[in-house]
Motif scaffolding. Sequence first.
Motif, PDB file in Angstrom:
ATOM      1  N   THR A 142      -3.316   3.638  -2.093  1.00 52.75           N
ATOM      2  CA  THR A 142      -4.477   3.552  -1.197  1.00 52.75           C
ATOM      3  C   THR A 142      -4.973   4.934  -0.787  1.00 52.75           C
ATOM      4  N   ASN A 143      -4.123   5.929  -0.978  1.00 50.24           N
ATOM      5  CA  ASN A 143      -4.480   7.313  -0.622  1.00 50.24           C
ATOM      6  C   ASN A 143      -3.530   8.232  -1.368  1.00 50.24           C
ATOM      7  N   ALA A 155       0.876  -1.168   0.000  1.00 53.39           N
ATOM      8  CA  ALA A 155       0.000   0.000   0.000  1.00 53.39           C
ATOM      9  C   ALA A 155       0.912   1.215   0.000  1.00 53.39           C
ATOM     10  N   ALA A 156       0.581   2.208  -0.798  1.00 51.32           N
ATOM     11  CA  ALA A 156       1.447   3.383  -0.878  1.00 51.32           C
ATOM     12  C   ALA A 156       0.617   4.647  -1.020  1.00 51.32           C
ATOM     13  N   GLY A 157       1.217   5.750  -0.608  1.00 50.21           N
ATOM     14  CA  GLY A 157       0.619   7.054  -0.851  1.00 50.21           C
ATOM     15  C   GLY A 157       1.029   7.523  -2.235  1.00 50.21           C
ATOM     16  N   VAL A 187      -6.660   3.398   4.102  1.00 49.61           N
ATOM     17  CA  VAL A 187      -5.639   2.592   3.425  1.00 49.61           C
ATOM     18  C   VAL A 187      -6.149   1.158   3.264  1.00 49.61           C
ATOM     19  N   TYR A 207       2.604   8.969   9.146  1.00 49.19           N
ATOM     20  CA  TYR A 207       2.581   9.352   7.743  1.00 49.19           C
ATOM     21  C   TYR A 207       3.437  10.599   7.586  1.00 49.19           C
ATOM     22  N   GLU A 208       3.748  10.944   6.353  1.00 46.48           N
ATOM     23  CA  GLU A 208       4.635  12.062   6.083  1.00 46.48           C
ATOM     24  C   GLU A 208       3.919  13.402   6.329  1.00 46.48           C
ATOM     25  N   ILE A 254      -4.944  11.620   6.257  1.00 43.14           N
ATOM     26  CA  ILE A 254      -4.752  10.214   5.884  1.00 43.14           C
ATOM     27  C   ILE A 254      -5.033   9.369   7.113  1.00 43.14           C
ATOM     28  N   VAL A 286       4.981   6.765  -2.015  1.00 42.59           N
ATOM     29  CA  VAL A 286       5.669   6.678  -0.727  1.00 42.59           C
ATOM     30  C   VAL A 286       5.047   5.577   0.119  1.00 42.59           C
ATOM     31  N   GLY A 287       5.930   4.810   0.767  1.00 47.82           N
ATOM     32  CA  GLY A 287       5.452   3.728   1.618  1.00 47.82           C
ATOM     33  C   GLY A 287       6.474   3.395   2.686  1.00 47.82           C
ATOM     34  N   MET A 288       6.211   2.330   3.423  1.00 41.93           N
ATOM     35  CA  MET A 288       7.055   1.985   4.575  1.00 41.93           C
ATOM     36  C   MET A 288       7.615   0.572   4.481  1.00 41.93           C
ATOM     37  N   ALA A 329      -0.832  11.139  -1.124  1.00 42.27           N
ATOM     38  CA  ALA A 329       0.098  11.458  -0.040  1.00 42.27           C
ATOM     39  C   ALA A 329      -0.277  12.783   0.624  1.00 42.27           C
TER      40      ALA A 329
END
Length: 268
Positions: A228-229, A107-109, A244, A186-187, A239, A203-205, A231
């Motif tokens: 999923t969203n 899952a990523a922004g 997500v 989140y960022e 967010i 962007v993700g983790m 950023a």
Amino acid sequence: MQAAIDYIRVKTKITPAAGVVLGSGLGAFAEELAVRTEIPYTEIPGWPQSTAVGHAGKLVLGKLGELDVAVLSGRAHLYEGHPMEKVVFGTRVLARLGVKAMVYTNAAGGINPGYSQGALVLVSDHIHLQGTNPLVGPNDDSLGPRFPDMSDAYDAEFRQRAKAVGARRGIELGEGVYAAMLGPSYETPAEIRYLRAIGADLVGMSTAPEVIAARHMGVRCLAISCVTNMAAGILPQKINHEEVLETGARVRGTLVRLLRELLPELVS
Ligand code: HPA
């Protein structure tokens, strides 16, 4: 690691040629496998336990048609407090079981304003910003070289095959650069502006450490992000993790269709 490998080999005769890691809210593909063996991570010696909501925490081995496949339903993240060696433990075990191709989903922004929520994006490259690397420490020369090349970390041929499957099945696939952050916050909008400026589209983790470990061992990689969203700061809204998971659940079916058709083409 050997204890984990021995444990898995006792449980199943499946010798996976391809591996899949399922990210947040995306854990549906495992049900596609026939003659399945499901092993909870809690049973496997040395396997990190997943704590993240939306991650099931089991290794599933089985057949997709003729192909032997291993699926990690749930992954360990650095933000959970796992050391890097545990974050890449699953990847290394699968590589040692003989996997030649890995598909990482996450899952990523979405940073690139051309994306929309629910989009599936093929990762073309990464910017690893988690501050440490799974290869830090003495190098195990039996796994791979001290200084592995990362110029083709995300296999161009795999991406082409994924696009061909997408075109055939009417599944739109974008392409972009994935920035890996430590999280779990989140960022900030300023961080997202920074990530956009340095060339990130997503962007993700997760994912970047696993791909580094896989490439170290010579395994070819494909990564698919589910946006999923958008950023932080891209849209005038906050967010949250529920969003997500909800978006992941909405896109899951499409991802399953893509993987089902694509995996056999990655190892042929
Ligand atoms: N940022 C970081 N990781 C994420 C995001 C995000 O916006 N969405 C899903 N994973």
